[in-house]
Scaffold this motif. Sequence first.
Motif, PDB file in Angstrom:
ATOM      1  N   SER A 171       4.524   5.396   1.941  1.00 25.96           N
ATOM      2  CA  SER A 171       4.252   4.629   0.723  1.00 25.96           C
ATOM      3  C   SER A 171       2.943   5.047   0.075  1.00 25.96           C
ATOM      4  O   SER A 171       2.113   5.727   0.668  1.00 25.96           O
ATOM      5  CB  SER A 171       4.203   3.133   1.049  1.00 25.96           C
ATOM      6  N   LYS A 173      -0.077   3.449  -2.896  1.00 22.83           N
ATOM      7  CA  LYS A 173      -0.579   2.414  -3.790  1.00 22.83           C
ATOM      8  C   LYS A 173      -1.802   2.985  -4.486  1.00 22.83           C
ATOM      9  O   LYS A 173      -2.844   3.197  -3.868  1.00 22.83           O
ATOM     10  CB  LYS A 173      -0.951   1.152  -3.011  1.00 22.83           C
ATOM     11  N   TRP A 232       7.812   5.374  -1.275  1.00 20.25           N
ATOM     12  CA  TRP A 232       7.881   3.981  -1.705  1.00 20.25           C
ATOM     13  C   TRP A 232       6.656   3.656  -2.546  1.00 20.25           C
ATOM     14  O   TRP A 232       5.535   3.985  -2.181  1.00 20.25           O
ATOM     15  CB  TRP A 232       7.939   3.049  -0.494  1.00 20.25           C
ATOM     16  N   GLY A 233       6.872   3.022  -3.668  1.00 18.56           N
ATOM     17  CA  GLY A 233       5.782   2.696  -4.571  1.00 18.56           C
ATOM     18  C   GLY A 233       5.802   3.569  -5.819  1.00 18.56           C
ATOM     19  O   GLY A 233       6.530   4.560  -5.901  1.00 18.56           O
ATOM     20  N   GLU A 250       2.157  -2.976  -5.310  1.00 13.00           N
ATOM     21  CA  GLU A 250       2.508  -2.935  -3.899  1.00 13.00           C
ATOM     22  C   GLU A 250       3.889  -2.304  -3.695  1.00 13.00           C
ATOM     23  O   GLU A 250       4.849  -2.707  -4.358  1.00 13.00           O
ATOM     24  CB  GLU A 250       2.496  -4.344  -3.294  1.00 13.00           C
ATOM     25  N   PRO A 251       4.030  -1.356  -2.764  1.00 11.89           N
ATOM     26  CA  PRO A 251       5.337  -0.750  -2.511  1.00 11.89           C
ATOM     27  C   PRO A 251       6.255  -1.616  -1.661  1.00 11.89           C
ATOM     28  O   PRO A 251       7.463  -1.407  -1.633  1.00 11.89           O
ATOM     29  CB  PRO A 251       4.978   0.551  -1.780  1.00 11.89           C
ATOM     30  N   LYS A 252       5.663  -2.608  -0.960  1.00 12.11           N
ATOM     31  CA  LYS A 252       6.457  -3.518  -0.129  1.00 12.11           C
ATOM     32  C   LYS A 252       6.253  -4.938  -0.653  1.00 12.11           C
ATOM     33  O   LYS A 252       5.122  -5.406  -0.786  1.00 12.11           O
ATOM     34  CB  LYS A 252       6.030  -3.437   1.333  1.00 12.11           C
ATOM     35  N   MET A 270       9.584  -7.000 -12.222  1.00 14.51           N
ATOM     36  CA  MET A 270       8.850  -5.751 -12.354  1.00 14.51           C
ATOM     37  C   MET A 270       8.727  -5.399 -13.838  1.00 14.51           C
ATOM     38  O   MET A 270       9.686  -5.554 -14.590  1.00 14.51           O
ATOM     39  CB  MET A 270       9.578  -4.614 -11.629  1.00 14.51           C
ATOM     40  N   CYS A 341      11.682   5.893  -8.509  1.00 20.50           N
ATOM     41  CA  CYS A 341      10.736   4.956  -7.912  1.00 20.50           C
ATOM     42  C   CYS A 341      11.479   4.021  -6.958  1.00 20.50           C
ATOM     43  O   CYS A 341      12.590   3.576  -7.269  1.00 20.50           O
ATOM     44  CB  CYS A 341      10.048   4.160  -9.021  1.00 20.50           C
ATOM     45  N   TYR A 343      11.032   0.561  -4.177  1.00 22.70           N
ATOM     46  CA  TYR A 343      10.243  -0.537  -3.624  1.00 22.70           C
ATOM     47  C   TYR A 343      11.015  -1.164  -2.475  1.00 22.70           C
ATOM     48  O   TYR A 343      12.246  -1.309  -2.550  1.00 22.70           O
ATOM     49  CB  TYR A 343       9.957  -1.600  -4.693  1.00 22.70           C
TER      50      TYR A 343
END
Length: 396
Positions: A171, A173, A232-233, A250-252, A270, A341, A343
Amino acid sequence: MYSFWNKVNLYGKWRLIHPRYVLRSFKGHLQPSGLTENDSSVTDDPDLQQTQYVSTFNEFWFLSDPALFIHNCYPDNPENQMLPAVKRIRNPRQFMKLPYLTPVFHEFNLKMTSEETCIVDTIDGLAKISFKANRKIAKSMMCDFSLSLDERLGTDASPFDFDSANLVFSSRKKNQFMFEVRCPVEANYLISISGGDIESKSKKVLIRSKIVCKERISDVRTLPIDAGQIGWGFGPVATKAGLSKPKIREPKLFIQPKSARGGRKTTIKMRFSIDKEAVKRKEYQAEICADGKPIDRSKDYVKTNIKSGELQVDCSVPSDGEYALVIKAKDRKEPEFNPICNYLLTTLENEEKVCDEYFDSSDGTSDIDEEISQLQNTIQALTAERDRLKQEMLGQ
């Protein structure tokens, strides 16, 4: 393994040079697409074009920074580390525990933010490796990894039938990169992390580490998709597709299933700005995925809309578990959408833990960094407009 290098005095200051690594050469055959490096086990093929030898100059090993040089070469005499006494490596054992960071890692000016060691011990079956880049590098950097099982530990002999690509939460950020490894069996693992510019065809190794897991993760679950180099992210692939300024970094993300009660968050909204040109030529869509594919009735759980130059994605999940929100794009003339992208949506961890997994502003992920980046982009655009107007005036 023993190696030899030089210490030279330039203008009264001692500097480090490793001649063997500064100048390297390799053998290859000249092909229409370029020089192809030979495999050492393959003999020359007379049907191929003429064999050539090419020499390269690696600046990393020429007048190297002692603080970086020590990650690769440990001198017998501590004085030859050329570091302040408090920063010197005390013994070979400490040297062997240093993280294996390649010259490419330093060429990108990356900095470790996780523990600086080449042997990472898991906590509750999880291992984390992270580093940061400056804003300019991070904007275009993409990473990849490979994970392999090295040696089983303990008495557990259950088969390892996991796809390693779905065991690593790769990930990002802002300019922070994190690799969270889920270890399903007690064993030693080897992970290699590579990276490079989004436009480069191949990624170069940045970090190699050994992961020691003496207690496997209690709830073994693989990630809902293989995120590939996109990870991720929000990252450069999304930027290249015309998106910017994501409202959520935040990716999570923690979410409650639609069936939950009690006023908890069951929908995540989002929002992304869309480049003016992208609005004209791009189409976007999103889907909720699990087990490597879109869930049944995915459209019931994700809605996309473009309004006032903004991509709006509202998503929810049907039940407890982990899901991937995959945002896709395509040119209007293209037949298929491609992921830009990802998430991770989870109902299995509390929101406070999810938010605490990333580092604070000292690691370059604060809002002020984003504001600086936006100001730099604005200045760049204004400068380009000024130059354009100047050219128009000179042409009149």
